[in-house]
Structures are given as C-alpha cells and as structure tokens.
Design an enzyme around this catalytic site. Structure first.
Site, PDB file in Angstrom:
ATOM      1  N   GLU A 173      13.578 -15.532   2.845  1.00 55.46           N
ATOM      2  CA  GLU A 173      13.702 -16.747   2.062  1.00 55.46           C
ATOM      3  C   GLU A 173      14.853 -17.174   1.629  1.00 55.46           C
ATOM      4  OE1 GLU A 173      10.737 -14.333  -0.343  1.00 55.46           O
ATOM      5  OE2 GLU A 173       9.306 -16.101  -0.245  1.00 55.46           O
ATOM      6  N   ALA A 191      13.102  -8.524  -1.903  1.00 55.45           N
ATOM      7  CA  ALA A 191      13.155  -8.047  -3.385  1.00 55.45           C
ATOM      8  C   ALA A 191      13.307  -6.632  -3.474  1.00 55.45           C
ATOM      9  CB  ALA A 191      12.006  -8.964  -3.891  1.00 55.45           C
ATOM     10  N   GLU A 196       5.454  -9.274   2.817  1.00 60.26           N
ATOM     11  CA  GLU A 196       5.009  -8.819   1.598  1.00 60.26           C
ATOM     12  C   GLU A 196       3.577  -8.525   1.611  1.00 60.26           C
ATOM     13  OE1 GLU A 196       7.019 -11.436   2.155  1.00 60.26           O
ATOM     14  OE2 GLU A 196       8.453 -11.819   0.474  1.00 60.26           O
ATOM     15  N   GLY A 254      12.291 -11.673   0.523  1.00 61.10           N
ATOM     16  CA  GLY A 254      13.317 -12.326  -0.290  1.00 61.10           C
ATOM     17  C   GLY A 254      14.384 -12.734   0.545  1.00 61.10           C
TER      18      GLY A 254
HETATM   19  N1  CO8 Z   1      13.500  -2.587  -2.101  1.00 60.05           N
HETATM   20  C1  CO8 Z   1      13.990  -1.251  -2.451  1.00 60.05           C
HETATM   21  N2  CO8 Z   1      14.559  -0.521  -1.532  1.00 60.05           N
HETATM   22  C2  CO8 Z   1      14.492  -0.853  -0.328  1.00 60.05           C
HETATM   23  C3  CO8 Z   1      14.123  -2.039  -0.062  1.00 60.05           C
HETATM   24  C4  CO8 Z   1      13.572  -2.957  -0.680  1.00 60.05           C
HETATM   25  N3  CO8 Z   1      12.908  -4.043  -0.382  1.00 60.05           N
HETATM   26  N4  CO8 Z   1      14.338  -2.123   1.704  1.00 60.05           N
HETATM   27  C5  CO8 Z   1      14.960  -0.866   2.001  1.00 60.05           C
HETATM   28  N5  CO8 Z   1      15.176  -0.120   0.716  1.00 60.05           N
HETATM   29  C6  CO8 Z   1      15.719   1.030   0.725  1.00 60.05           C
HETATM   30  C7  CO8 Z   1      14.688   2.312   1.174  1.00 60.05           C
HETATM   31  O1  CO8 Z   1      13.872   2.614   0.180  1.00 60.05           O
HETATM   32  C8  CO8 Z   1      15.624   3.369   1.687  1.00 60.05           C
HETATM   33  O2  CO8 Z   1      16.187   4.121   0.491  1.00 60.05           O
HETATM   34  P1  CO8 Z   1      16.129   5.710   0.303  1.00 60.05           P
HETATM   35  O3  CO8 Z   1      17.158   5.903   1.462  1.00 60.05           O
HETATM   36  O4  CO8 Z   1      16.465   6.165  -1.063  1.00 60.05           O
HETATM   37  O5  CO8 Z   1      14.842   6.424   0.682  1.00 60.05           O
HETATM   38  C9  CO8 Z   1      16.913   2.499   1.860  1.00 60.05           C
HETATM   39  O6  CO8 Z   1      16.658   1.368   1.468  1.00 60.05           O
HETATM   40  C10 CO8 Z   1      17.108   2.512   3.603  1.00 60.05           C
HETATM   41  O7  CO8 Z   1      15.796   2.168   3.981  1.00 60.05           O
HETATM   42  P2  CO8 Z   1      14.780   2.701   4.900  1.00 60.05           P
HETATM   43  O8  CO8 Z   1      15.129   4.384   5.020  1.00 60.05           O
HETATM   44  O9  CO8 Z   1      13.420   2.230   4.876  1.00 60.05           O
HETATM   45  O10 CO8 Z   1      15.505   2.451   6.500  1.00 60.05           O
HETATM   46  P3  CO8 Z   1      14.602   1.888   7.958  1.00 60.05           P
HETATM   47  O11 CO8 Z   1      15.623   1.776   8.794  1.00 60.05           O
HETATM   48  O12 CO8 Z   1      13.677   3.320   7.997  1.00 60.05           O
HETATM   49  O13 CO8 Z   1      13.711   0.660   7.550  1.00 60.05           O
HETATM   50  C11 CO8 Z   1      13.188  -1.430   6.847  1.00 60.05           C
HETATM   51  C12 CO8 Z   1      14.313  -0.358   7.292  1.00 60.05           C
HETATM   52  C13 CO8 Z   1      12.357  -1.893   8.027  1.00 60.05           C
HETATM   53  C14 CO8 Z   1      14.056  -3.107   6.361  1.00 60.05           C
HETATM   54  C15 CO8 Z   1      12.433  -0.795   5.581  1.00 60.05           C
HETATM   55  O14 CO8 Z   1      13.626  -0.460   4.637  1.00 60.05           O
HETATM   56  C16 CO8 Z   1      11.593  -1.855   4.952  1.00 60.05           C
HETATM   57  O15 CO8 Z   1      10.567  -2.101   5.407  1.00 60.05           O
HETATM   58  N6  CO8 Z   1      12.134  -2.355   3.808  1.00 60.05           N
HETATM   59  C17 CO8 Z   1      11.279  -3.168   2.921  1.00 60.05           C
HETATM   60  C18 CO8 Z   1      10.970  -4.639   3.621  1.00 60.05           C
HETATM   61  C19 CO8 Z   1      10.034  -5.398   2.477  1.00 60.05           C
HETATM   62  O16 CO8 Z   1       8.880  -4.852   2.352  1.00 60.05           O
HETATM   63  N7  CO8 Z   1      10.567  -6.528   2.179  1.00 60.05           N
HETATM   64  C20 CO8 Z   1       9.780  -7.335   0.996  1.00 60.05           C
HETATM   65  C21 CO8 Z   1      10.065  -6.990  -0.325  1.00 60.05           C
HETATM   66  S1  CO8 Z   1       8.941  -7.963  -1.394  1.00 60.05           S
HETATM   67  C22 CO8 Z   1       9.691  -9.342  -1.509  1.00 60.05           C
HETATM   68  O17 CO8 Z   1      10.833  -9.556  -0.992  1.00 60.05           O
HETATM   69  C23 CO8 Z   1       9.225 -10.340  -2.495  1.00 60.05           C
HETATM   70  C24 CO8 Z   1       9.979 -11.551  -2.693  1.00 60.05           C
HETATM   71  C25 CO8 Z   1       9.411 -12.373  -3.720  1.00 60.05           C
HETATM   72  C26 CO8 Z   1       9.581 -11.701  -5.018  1.00 60.05           C
HETATM   73  C27 CO8 Z   1       8.883 -12.652  -6.206  1.00 60.05           C
HETATM   74  C28 CO8 Z   1       9.403 -12.068  -7.527  1.00 60.05           C
HETATM   75  C29 CO8 Z   1       8.618 -11.210  -8.358  1.00 60.05           C
END
Ligand code: CO8
Length: 262
Positions: free
Chosen positions: A116, A67, A136, A113
């Site tokens: 999921e 998400a 998460e 997400g």
């Molecule tokens: N949301 C928003 N932005 C994101 C997300 C995300 N989930 N994932 C990556 N991005 C963005 C980064 O912020 C970054 O943006 P910017 O270039 O502006 O800095 C860009 O994408 C590239 O990402 P990274 O620089 O972090 O790339 P890396 O290669 O260093 O890392 C990863 C890749 C490991 C995938 C890393 O981006 C990461 O950990 N992302 C987040 C993963 C995460 O925590 N996902 C779970 C989110 S919560 C969720 O899914 C809950 C679901 C249920 C919701 C229920 C409803 C309310």
C-alpha cells in the site's frame, strides 16, 4: 540518530532518500514508524531544495513486510483499528499528494501495508527479487491502508479482487506486466537507478511536475469533462511561471534549462 526506524538523507543535487529500517521485522510498520514517517514528510514538505524523493527499505530482503502484526494483534477495540487505518491512509495520501515526484525503490517483499505504501508513490522501480501482495486475508482482516482502493484503480477490480482474496504474491515481472511497476531492475542496480531517476526529476520544472501530478491524481477521481477542465486550468497556471519562460527560452537558445521552481 534522529529517528529509530527511518532515515532521511538529503543530497546536494536536490533530492532525498527515505529508508525504512526495522530489519529484525522486515521493516514492518509499527505506530512509531508511522509517526516518524509523518515527521519526515513534514521535513520534506518544508524543504524546497528537495525536488524528488526516493523511498526504499533497508536490507536486501524486504521493502516493507506490512503493518506490524504483533502490534495489530494487541489491538482490543474496533475504534482503535479504524483510527489506525485512517491514520495510515492519511499518511499515504500525503505521500501521493506531495508536490514533488516520489520514486518507490522496491527492493524485496512489499506486502500488505508495504504494498500500500508502494502504491502511494508516483513511479515504482522494483528489484527482480521484489514480491508484492495483500496477504491480510490470511490474518482475517483486509488491506486497511488504501490497498483495496489503489490496487483496484491500477489493475482493475477483478485482478485486485483476485490478489486480495487469495493473498497470492505477485512477482516483480508480473507486477510490471500488470502496470503496477514501471521498471524491473537487478537488485544491485536498483538504488543506483532510483538515484539517477531522482536526480533527473530534480532538474525538471518543479511547478510543472506538481501540476502534472495533481492533474493525473485528481483527474483519476473525476469524469473526463471535469478532468479536462482541470487540465486546462492547470495549463493556464503554468503559463504564469518563470519556469515556463525559462524552459521555452532555453529551447529557443539551444541550451539546458535551469528551473527556479517559480
Ligand atoms: N509484522 C511483524 N513482524 C514481521 C512481519 C510483520 N508484518 N513480517 C515479518 N516479520 C518478522 C517475523 O515475525 C520474523 O521475526 P522473528 O525472526 O522474530 O521470528 C522476521 O520478521 C523474519 O520473518 P520470517 O522469519 O517470517 O521470514 P521468511 O523469509 O520466512 O518470510 C515473509 C518472509 C513471507 C515476508 C513473512 O515474514 C511474512 O509473511 N510476513 C508477514 C506478511 C504480512 O502478512 N503482511 C501483512 C501485514 S497486515 C497489514 O499490512 C495491514 C495493513 C493495514 C493496517 C491497518 C491499520 C490497523
């Protein structure tokens, strides 16, 4: 372009590919993307010529990285969080319950997400670069789009707890070993294989596929006796279809079946 964050492409052979494309945020799901996915599903459901669906993420790095955390951070009320979780769950239930088979072509990170979403598909193909995870816990929340329930049903409670509590990522080959993924493929071949599979599925008997999905999905929620009753009842329904006659006639006449979906 029709939608900002997704693309639905229909192929004449009878299947379609749905691509999630928000490359700047690794295809993270924001509210707009969820709304567009709902509309795309409406389209798929009202297009009988689509007999199989492939879902994938744009680019080589991510399927869907979860998400949209920026959007989640801005949520102020618990009611809103609960509502959003329910909305995503409903969307993923719709995918799971689509009457056509859904192939998830997981091309990279499938986190939160994104994992999921992948779990709501029927067949998971993964690039050998794909990584799955429920991170998460690192954000102080839990998987709210069905992850606690669907992952546990695939790998068992203890393994699901291990990954949801640690947030550790699951490499593609381990996901295969755990039964999450049905096939691991080199990144350059993933989409080609997913398309071939969709094409093959689009030639199978549509009503039979619909009831096979129903029997397995509904049976998984029931005790064995109830599941077996479901199976017999669906078996009976299929005997009343043109496809059953076509499939059996084609076998006896030593030719390829041409299923009408009736
Ligand atoms: N949301 C928003 N932005 C994101 C997300 C995300 N989930 N994932 C990556 N991005 C963005 C980064 O912020 C970054 O943006 P910017 O270039 O502006 O800095 C860009 O994408 C590239 O990402 P990274 O620089 O972090 O790339 P890396 O290669 O260093 O890392 C990863 C890749 C490991 C995938 C890393 O981006 C990461 O950990 N992302 C987040 C993963 C995460 O925590 N996902 C779970 C989110 S919560 C969720 O899914 C809950 C679901 C249920 C919701 C229920 C409803 C309310």
């Amino acid at each position: 372009m029709e939608w900002n964050n997704i693309h639905l492409e229909k192929y004449d052979e009878g299947w379609a590919i749905l691509t999630i494309q928000r490359p700047k945020v690794l295809n993270a799901l924001n509210a707009e993307t969820l709304a567009e996915l709902e509309q795309a599903l409406d389209r798929v459901e009202s297009s009988p010529e689509i007999r199989a669906l492939v879902v994938t993420g744009a680019g080589e790095k991510a399927f869907v990285a979860g998400a949209d955390i920026k959007e989640l951070r801005a949520i102020e009320e618990t009611d809103r969080a609960e509502e959003l979780s329910g909305r995503g769950q409903q969307l993923f239930n719709r995918i799971e319950e689509l009457s056509i088979p859904v192939v998830m072509a997981v091309n990279g990170f499938a986190l939160g997400g994104g994992f999921e979403l992948a779990l709501s598909g029927d067949i998971l193909l993964a690039s050998d670069k794909a990584r799955f995870g429920l991170p998460e816990v690192n954000l102080g929340i839990l998987p709210g789009y069905g992850g606690t329930q669907r992952l546990a049903r695939v790998v068992g409670n203890s393994t699901a707890k291990y990954y949801a509590l640690t947030g550790e990522m699951i490499p593609a080959d381990e996901a295969f070993r755990l039964g999450i993924v049905q096939k691991v493929i080199s990144p350059d071949q993933l989409l080609k294989e997913a398309k071939q599979l969709a094409q093959k599925l689009s030639k199978q008997a549509p009503v039979a596929m619909k009831y096979i999905k129903k029997a397995i999905n509904q049976g998984a929620e029931a005790d064995l006796k109830t599941g077996l009753q479901l199976e017999s009842s669906f078996f009976g329904i299929l005997f009343n279809t043109d496809d059953r006659l076509e499939g059996m006639d084609a076998f006896l006449e030593k030719r390829k079946a041409n299923f009408s979906g009736k």
